[in-house]
Design a protein around this motif. Structure first.
Motif, mmCIF file in Angstrom:
data_model
loop_
_atom_site.group_PDB
_atom_site.id
_atom_site.type_symbol
_atom_site.label_atom_id
_atom_site.label_comp_id
_atom_site.label_asym_id
_atom_site.label_seq_id
_atom_site.Cartn_x
_atom_site.Cartn_y
_atom_site.Cartn_z
ATOM 1 N N CYS A 131 -6.580 0.295 3.347
ATOM 2 C CA CYS A 131 -6.124 -1.071 3.060
ATOM 3 C C CYS A 131 -6.293 -1.991 4.266
ATOM 4 O O CYS A 131 -6.163 -3.197 4.150
ATOM 5 C CB CYS A 131 -4.659 -1.067 2.637
ATOM 6 N N CYS A 185 0.851 -1.185 0.000
ATOM 7 C CA CYS A 185 0.000 0.000 0.000
ATOM 8 C C CYS A 185 0.881 1.227 0.000
ATOM 9 O O CYS A 185 1.649 1.438 0.934
ATOM 10 C CB CYS A 185 -0.913 -0.006 1.226
ATOM 11 N N CYS A 189 -5.923 3.118 7.610
ATOM 12 C CA CYS A 189 -5.814 3.255 6.156
ATOM 13 C C CYS A 189 -6.895 2.398 5.493
ATOM 14 O O CYS A 189 -7.373 1.421 6.056
ATOM 15 C CB CYS A 189 -4.434 2.812 5.690
ATOM 16 N N CYS A 245 -0.085 4.128 2.912
ATOM 17 C CA CYS A 245 0.356 4.057 4.314
ATOM 18 C C CYS A 245 1.707 3.360 4.459
ATOM 19 O O CYS A 245 2.200 3.193 5.563
ATOM 20 C CB CYS A 245 -0.685 3.325 5.157
HETATM 21 ZN ZN ZN Z 1 -2.648 1.392 3.434
#
Ligand code: ZN
Length: 244
Positions: free
Chosen positions: A42, A17, A40, A20
Motif C-alpha cells: 500500500c 490497509c 507494504c 500492515c
Molecule cells: Zn499496507
C-alpha cells in the motif's frame, strides 16, 4: 490470554490497509527464522495520495486523464498535442532529452486537460507534481507574502511543476503587461528549474515568440526546456471543443 484476544477483536480501528495496519511496513520471516522489514504494497498508493494532496490539483481535475480525452473528430493539431503528452509520459524520466512540455496557442483545445493527464499519471507513479494556475497562483502568493520565500522554493524544487495558463489575460501592452513582481518571481522559478534540469509543464495561449516579447529571458529558457515536447495549436475556432 482470553481477554487479550477479545480485546484485539473488539478494537474498532478501521485500518485503510489490513495487511500492515497503516504502518506501511510489514515484517517477513526468513527461512532461518529471522525477521526483516519490507515496504507494504500500500505504500506506493499512500505516497500517491499524499502527493495528490500537496499538488493542489482539485478533485475535478483528478478526472482529467488520457482516457477521458476525446480524440475522435478532433483536428490534426490537437492529435499532435495528445501524442506529445502521451510520449512524454511514456518516456518519463528520460535524462538525455530536455524533459519539459509546452502546449501553446488557441484556447479550448484541451491543453490543460492533457497536462493534467500527464500530472495525474506521474503522481500515480510517485512523482511529485505541483499545480500552479497563473492567476490564482499569484493571488495566493500576493496574499501570503510572509510565506513567499517558502512557496517559491516549493515551486522551484518540485519534481515537476505544472504552470497553467501562463500570462493569462496579459500581453505586451502597457495596460496588460505582467507586473514586475510576477516577472521576478517567475524568473526565479524558471531559471532555477532550467539550471537544475527540472521539468515544467506549461500551458499558455501565447506562442514562444509572444512569450519572448513579454520577457526574453523567461521565453528563451522555456523554449529550450520544452524543445522536445512543444506543440503550438494554430487554426480557427473549429479547434475549440467547448463551443461544439
Ligand atoms: Zn499496507
Amino acid at each position: 490470554m482470553i481477554s487479550s484476544t477479545a480485546k484485539t477483536e473488539q478494537a474498532p480501528i478501521d485500518y485503510k490497509c489490513k495487511i500492515c495496519r497503516d504502518e506501511e511496513v510489514v515484517l517477513k520471516r526468513r527461512e532461518d527464522g529471522s525477521e526483516y522489514a519490507m515496504d507494504c504494497e500500500c505504500k506506493k498508493e499512500r505516497r500517491a495520495e499524499r502527493l495528490m494532496k500537496s499538488s493542489k490539483i482539485t478533485s475535478k481535475f483528478q478526472s482529467r486523464t488520457f482516457n477521458s480525452f476525446k480524440l475522435d473528430g478532433r483536428p490534426e493539431t490537437v492529435k499532435q498535442a495528445y501524442e506529445a503528452a502521451w510520449n512524454y509520459v511514456k518516456g518519463y524520466p528520460k535524462r538525455e532529452e530536455k524533459g519539459s512540455v509546452a502546449l501553446l496557442g488557441r484556447p479550448g483545445c484541451g491543453k490543460t486537460h492533457l497536462l493534467m493527464a500527464i500530472s495525474n499519471n506521474l503522481i500515480s507513479k510517485g512523482v511529485g507534481v505541483i499545480y500552479f494556475p497563473w492567476v490564482e497562483g499569484f493571488n495566493e502568493l500576493r496574499n501570503n507574502l510572509d510565506s513567499l520565500d517558502d512557496r517559491i522554493r516549493v515551486l522551484q524544487q518540485a519534481d515537476v511543476l505544472f504552470l497553467d495558463d501562463l500570462f493569462k489575460g496579459q500581453d505586451n501592452t502597457p495596460e496588460k503587461r505582467p507586473t514586475r513582481f510576477q516577472l521576478e518571481q517567475l524568473f526565479a522559478i524558471i531559471n532555477y528549474r532550467y539550471l537544475e534540469d527540472k521539468p515544467i509543464l506549461i500551458s499558455s495561449e501565447k506562442t514562444i515568440s509572444q512569450l519572448c516579447q513579454m520577457d526574453e529571458a523567461i521565453g528563451s529558457r522555456i523554449n529550450e526546456m520544452c524543445r522536445d515536447y512543444k506543440v503550438t495549436l494554430t487554426g480557427g475556432i473549429e479547434l475549440n471543443y467547448r463551443l461544439q
